[in-house]
Design an enzyme around this catalytic site. Structure first.
Site, PDB file in Angstrom:
ATOM      1  N   ASP A 199       0.854  -1.189   0.000  1.00 16.71           N
ATOM      2  CA  ASP A 199       0.000   0.000   0.000  1.00 16.71           C
ATOM      3  C   ASP A 199       0.890   1.239   0.000  1.00 16.71           C
ATOM      4  O   ASP A 199       1.411   1.626   1.044  1.00 16.71           O
ATOM      5  CB  ASP A 199      -0.926   0.013   1.207  1.00 16.71           C
ATOM      6  CG  ASP A 199      -1.936   1.162   1.154  1.00 16.71           C
ATOM      7  OD1 ASP A 199      -1.693   2.150   0.427  1.00 16.71           O
ATOM      8  OD2 ASP A 199      -2.969   1.069   1.830  1.00 16.71           O
ATOM      9  N   ARG A 260     -13.176  -4.681  -5.219  1.00 21.36           N
ATOM     10  CA  ARG A 260     -13.789  -4.203  -6.454  1.00 21.36           C
ATOM     11  C   ARG A 260     -13.317  -5.082  -7.612  1.00 21.36           C
ATOM     12  O   ARG A 260     -12.129  -5.410  -7.725  1.00 21.36           O
ATOM     13  CB  ARG A 260     -13.414  -2.738  -6.743  1.00 21.36           C
ATOM     14  CG  ARG A 260     -14.247  -1.721  -5.969  1.00 21.36           C
ATOM     15  CD  ARG A 260     -15.681  -1.693  -6.484  1.00 21.36           C
ATOM     16  NE  ARG A 260     -16.510  -0.704  -5.837  1.00 21.36           N
ATOM     17  CZ  ARG A 260     -17.272  -0.911  -4.777  1.00 21.36           C
ATOM     18  NH1 ARG A 260     -17.268  -2.107  -4.202  1.00 21.36           N
ATOM     19  NH2 ARG A 260     -18.037   0.039  -4.279  1.00 21.36           N
ATOM     20  N   ASP A 284     -16.138 -12.087  -4.467  1.00 21.19           N
ATOM     21  CA  ASP A 284     -17.421 -11.482  -4.127  1.00 21.19           C
ATOM     22  C   ASP A 284     -17.757 -10.338  -5.076  1.00 21.19           C
ATOM     23  O   ASP A 284     -18.863  -9.812  -5.044  1.00 21.19           O
ATOM     24  CB  ASP A 284     -17.382 -10.969  -2.683  1.00 21.19           C
ATOM     25  CG  ASP A 284     -18.733 -10.455  -2.203  1.00 21.19           C
ATOM     26  OD1 ASP A 284     -19.730 -11.199  -2.344  1.00 21.19           O
ATOM     27  OD2 ASP A 284     -18.799  -9.324  -1.683  1.00 21.19           O
ATOM     28  N   GLU A 289     -21.132  -7.227 -13.287  1.00 22.52           N
ATOM     29  CA  GLU A 289     -22.036  -7.722 -12.256  1.00 22.52           C
ATOM     30  C   GLU A 289     -23.491  -7.583 -12.706  1.00 22.52           C
ATOM     31  O   GLU A 289     -23.914  -6.493 -13.077  1.00 22.52           O
ATOM     32  CB  GLU A 289     -21.821  -6.945 -10.947  1.00 22.52           C
ATOM     33  CG  GLU A 289     -20.449  -7.167 -10.347  1.00 22.52           C
ATOM     34  CD  GLU A 289     -20.308  -6.618  -8.926  1.00 22.52           C
ATOM     35  OE1 GLU A 289     -21.311  -6.122  -8.369  1.00 22.52           O
ATOM     36  OE2 GLU A 289     -19.199  -6.705  -8.382  1.00 22.52           O
ATOM     37  N   HIS A 308     -21.597 -10.197  -4.283  1.00 22.00           N
ATOM     38  CA  HIS A 308     -21.282  -8.873  -3.743  1.00 22.00           C
ATOM     39  C   HIS A 308     -21.954  -8.665  -2.380  1.00 22.00           C
ATOM     40  O   HIS A 308     -22.706  -7.701  -2.169  1.00 22.00           O
ATOM     41  CB  HIS A 308     -21.707  -7.774  -4.725  1.00 22.00           C
ATOM     42  CG  HIS A 308     -20.896  -6.523  -4.580  1.00 22.00           C
ATOM     43  ND1 HIS A 308     -20.519  -5.749  -5.657  1.00 22.00           N
ATOM     44  CD2 HIS A 308     -20.396  -5.887  -3.491  1.00 22.00           C
ATOM     45  CE1 HIS A 308     -19.825  -4.705  -5.237  1.00 22.00           C
ATOM     46  NE2 HIS A 308     -19.743  -4.771  -3.919  1.00 22.00           N
TER      47      HIS A 308
END
Length: 350
Positions: A199, A260, A284, A289, A308
């Protein structure tokens, strides 16, 4: 003051209204006029509406509902340039999501409308879900459940070649260390896993203080038995894990994406699973989608898929409603917004 509670089937308009009235109780505006609108998400998937992403309902529906409102609390309502143009009295849109994806921020700023959001409202839920998906993939829980329900007692799942692996003593790489990623790290460390974090926006000193190791993404991937994605989707992070990056993973690694869909290049995944390069994949979120019926991953081996749901807890819904209600309360009292998405907005509309 008229407030529109534009809820849906998760954060409902009644829940929003209750939070708003609780927030304003005892103030000069303790009995506001509250209009209510129920949008079809998540029964109907969100999608692009009038130039904004991940919205529910139509521009016409929103224009009719927001008429006369000074503020709106919503989760999925489409706030587009056209909606702002049709609502000259509107001064605040409070979105109970981690980012106001369903709002045209440039149009809002131009129109003098403040837009707020609700960071962290689903952090606990999403972190728990990511850990749950990781455990399910490592220990083949969905496969075992499915086979037993078919009447198959798969004792061979106990055989060494089919047996799962433990988190304890393993190395897990996290891509992103925000409200969700940092919680995931804390839980993984409690399991006894070594945690690496890629990160660039988090100071290495903070990561080390939390007991995790800061690393570059390219050097992290070859070291990990599990990689879990927790970054925001931006132009810089789209397809962050592409075919070249995925090739760096060790044989049999597990990949988890509850963040995402756009963070991941889905094209090489079926081949990586069939070759054994990827040991398991837990998803997920998706690049489209819902995924189409002929989606190649539907029949790929060792794939766990859910629609999701990572943030879907009742606590998340209540927390989201409370956060946006607090922003409406600050607006009503003339106080600065806590989570302003468009700080360049100037004054109020006339």
């Amino acid at each position: 003051m008229r407030v529109l509670a534009a809820g849906d089937n998760f954060v409902g308009p009644d829940l929003l209204e209750s939070a708003l009235r609780s927030e304003l109780k005892g103030s000069e505006l303790e009995d506001p006029e509250v209009g209510k609108l129920e949008l079809p998400w998540p029964v109907e998937p969100f999608g692009p509406v009038g130039g904004v992403e991940e919205a529910s309902g139509s521009e016409d529906q929103m224009i009719e509902a927001v008429d006369g409102a000074t503020a709106c609390a919503t989760q999925m309502g489409p706030f587009t340039e056209r909606v702002f143009a049709a609502a000259p009295q509107l001064e605040l849109v409070a979105v109970c999501r981690g980012g106001p994806i369903n709002v045209d921020l440039a149009a809002a700023t131009e129109a003098g409308v403040s837009v707020t959001y609700a960071p962290g409202r689903n952090a606990a839920a999403a972190a728990e879900y990511a850990v749950g998906m990781t455990l399910a993939a490592l220990r083949r829980i969905p496969d075992s459940d499915s086979e037993l329900k078919k009447g198959n007692w798969r004792g061979d799942f106990y055989a060494y070649p089919e047996a799962g692996v433990e988190l304890e003593g393993g190395t897990v790489g996290l891509v992103g260390y925000g409200a969700i990623g940092s919680r995931v790290a804390r839980v993984l460390r409690a399991f006894g896993a070594e945690v690496l974090v890629a990160d660039p926006y988090t100071e290495p000193e903070r990561l080390r203080a939390d007991g995790v190791e800061p690393v570059e993404l390219e050097s992290m991937l070859p070291r990990c038995s599990v990689v879990s994605l927790h970054a925001r989707l931006t132009p810089e992070t789209r397809n962050l894990l592409d075919a070249e990056k995925l090739a760096l993973l060790p044989e049999g690694a597990v990949l988890v994406n509850t963040a995402r869909g756009g963070l991941l290049d889905y094209t090489p995944l079926p081949g990586l699973l069939r070759s054994g390069k990827l040991g398991a994949l837990a998803l997920d979120v998706y690049d489209v989608e819902p995924p189409p019926a002929d989606w190649p991953l539907h029949d790929a081996p060792n794939v766990i898929t859910t629609p999701h749901l990572a943030g879907a807890t009742r606590q998340t819904a209540h927390r989201a409603a409370e956060i946006v209600a607090a922003e409406v309360g600050r607006f009503a009292r003339g106080e600065p917004q806590a989570h302003l998405a468009n700080p360049d907005v100037r004054g109020t509309r006339t």
